[in-house]
Write an enzyme that holds these catalytic residues in place. Structure first.
Site, PDB file in Angstrom:
ATOM      1  N   GLU A 201      63.979  24.341  21.947  1.00 41.10           N
ATOM      2  CA  GLU A 201      65.419  23.710  21.894  1.00 41.10           C
ATOM      3  C   GLU A 201      66.335  24.456  21.172  1.00 41.10           C
ATOM      4  O   GLU A 201      67.724  24.268  21.221  1.00 41.10           O
ATOM      5  CB  GLU A 201      65.137  22.203  21.311  1.00 41.10           C
ATOM      6  CG  GLU A 201      66.317  21.400  21.630  1.00 41.10           C
ATOM      7  CD  GLU A 201      67.479  21.540  20.459  1.00 41.10           C
ATOM      8  OE1 GLU A 201      68.830  20.937  20.758  1.00 41.10           O
ATOM      9  OE2 GLU A 201      67.002  22.083  19.427  1.00 41.10           O
TER      10      GLU A 201
ATOM     11  N   ASP B 109      60.031  22.600  18.334  1.00 43.66           N
ATOM     12  CA  ASP B 109      60.344  24.024  17.425  1.00 43.66           C
ATOM     13  C   ASP B 109      61.338  23.828  16.445  1.00 43.66           C
ATOM     14  O   ASP B 109      61.996  22.559  16.559  1.00 43.66           O
ATOM     15  CB  ASP B 109      60.936  25.174  18.640  1.00 43.66           C
ATOM     16  CG  ASP B 109      62.303  24.522  19.285  1.00 43.66           C
ATOM     17  OD1 ASP B 109      62.027  23.345  19.437  1.00 43.66           O
ATOM     18  OD2 ASP B 109      63.251  25.282  19.234  1.00 43.66           O
TER      19      ASP B 109
END
Ligand SMILES: [Zn+2]
Length: 417
Positions: free
Chosen positions: A169, A104
């Protein structure tokens, strides 16, 4: 199956592997560019998750001949309901080395300020520009090609390896790293490397974080006309006084230094201030502000809170107001010892491959390593990068083939031999 046992032969083997990885260079750049064309934003960043990007990566890994294990988080806020986490294992057994990269990204920010489209990475002047190329695209691609090299040379690593590409994350890790921990996949005795923070020399190994403590203060006074303050109770004045007091007292009481960290001290910063009244001629009846505190690990968050509460009580009396204290974040993180075997192994690899002398350091807080350290699992954060994460015109350098190739091989090289 090749098992190298002596330093000399392993060194020659390493040189051969490095040459082979040099040969992957064009392919690595192309792969990174393609990978970063697919956005992967979590729902709290206004996105629809990471599944498309994960599927692309899984396909790539399978085309290299790897079996991909999935350990997906479930999240109804994204249309697919899935926050994907990919794992490729190399070797069997316990005492694994885990390499955690994240797929991400953070939003690009003001598109007008970018010199290129952040979602169509550009290779120019020895650099690759695009959102996510550094954070954490290069690590994702590095792990992929590290595995490719392992397979090509049929190397049996000393420790079994688990390369992992996780979601979420950037927005809390609940569906990524924390999910994998809840599933019990990472165990005591394993080592963790998160290639997600570093410097251009590649000589910094992060082993510790400051404790994080966020404080929210709400002052309840009494609203009045600007010309008759005596009929109200100005909440903003109390807030301003409290900020000044806290700033002074916290810095005085918690003034130890630790040069592992930069800055080497605990920090106590008044940060966000919520709007109170929309016009100049009204006495604010309510005032809200925040502190972001980062404590050296030798201190306890509860000791800071005790001082803060004492100050709150003093100000309540002094100004005859009510003050509420909320704690949006309260995290402390044990450190990984500078003498731990994972630090030693990674240091050896950095000397061998990067030809620099590594040093350990601490950071202000907020890496995934903290989740593992709290479970007693030794964890390090390391990579070579330009420190452009989250910036406009994020880039990595490709000029001397150091970034991607050396990151690729350095992670596992000490574990190869
Ligand atoms: Zn990152």
């Amino acid at each position: 199956m090749l098992i190298v046992q002596h330093y000399d032969s392993s060194f020659m083997e390493l040189e051969r592997i490095l040459e082979t990885i040099e040969g992957y260079r064009e392919e690595m750049v192309e792969t990174l560019v393609e990978f970063c064309r697919i956005p992967a934003l979590g729902p709290t960043s206004g996105g629809d998750g990471e599944l498309e990007k994960a599927k692309w990566l899984q396909h790539k890994l399978e085309s290299f001949g790897f079996y991909v294990e999935r350990c997906d988080g479930k999240d109804q806020r994204v249309s697919t309901g899935i926050r994907p986490n990919l794992i490729v294992n190399w070797g069997e057994g316990n005492n694994r080395l885990w390499i955690f990269s994240h797929i991400d990204i953070v939003p690009p920010g003001d598109l007008k300020k970018w010199s290129h489209n952040p979602f169509d990475p550009v290779v120019k002047d020895g650099k690759i520009f695009g959102r996510g190329v550094e954070d954490n695209g290069q690590a994702c691609i590095a792990s992929l090609f590290a595995l490719k090299a392992l397979k090509e040379f049929e190397i049996k690593t000393r420790r079994p390896l688990s390369c992992t590409w996780v979601s979420d994350e950037e927005t809390g890790s609940y569906y990524g790293v924390q999910h994998i921990l809840r599933e019990g996949l990472v165990k005591k005795g394993d080592w963790v490397l998160a290639p997600d923070r570093g410097n251009p020399k590649g000589n910094q190994i992060e082993i510790a974080e400051k404790n994080i403590l966020w404080l929210k203060f709400t002052i309840f006074g009494k609203q009045a006309h600007g010309s008759t303050p005596h009929k109200g109770n100005n909440a903003h004045r109390t807030g301003a006084d409290l900020i000044v007091h806290l700033d002074r007292i916290l810095h005085q009481k918690f003034k130890a230094k630790d040069t592992l960290f930069d800055p080497p001290v605990s920090t106590f910063e008044p940060t966000m201030k919520e709007a109170n009244v929309p016009n100049v001629n009204t006495i604010p009846g309510e005032d809200v502000f925040y502190f972001d505190c980062r404590l050296l690990p030798q201190y306890k968050n509860k000791d800071v809170l005790a001082i803060v509460r004492e100050q709150v009580r003093t100000m309540q009396k002094k100004y005859r107001v009510k003050i509420s204290l909320e704690i949006p974040q309260n995290e402390s993180s044990p450190s990984t010892s500078a003498d731990s075997p994972v630090v030693e192994a990674l240091s050896k690899a950095i000397v061998k491959v990067r030809k620099v002398k590594p040093r350990v350091r601490g950071v202000g807080g907020g890496t995934v390593a903290a989740y593992f350290r709290r479970k007693g699992i030794d964890s390090v954060v390391w990579e070579t990068n330009e420190e452009t994460a989250h910036t406009i015109n994020e880039y990595i350098t490709n000029s001397n083939n150091e970034e991607i190739a050396c990151n690729t091989i350095t992670f596992p090289s000490s574990f190869y031999f």
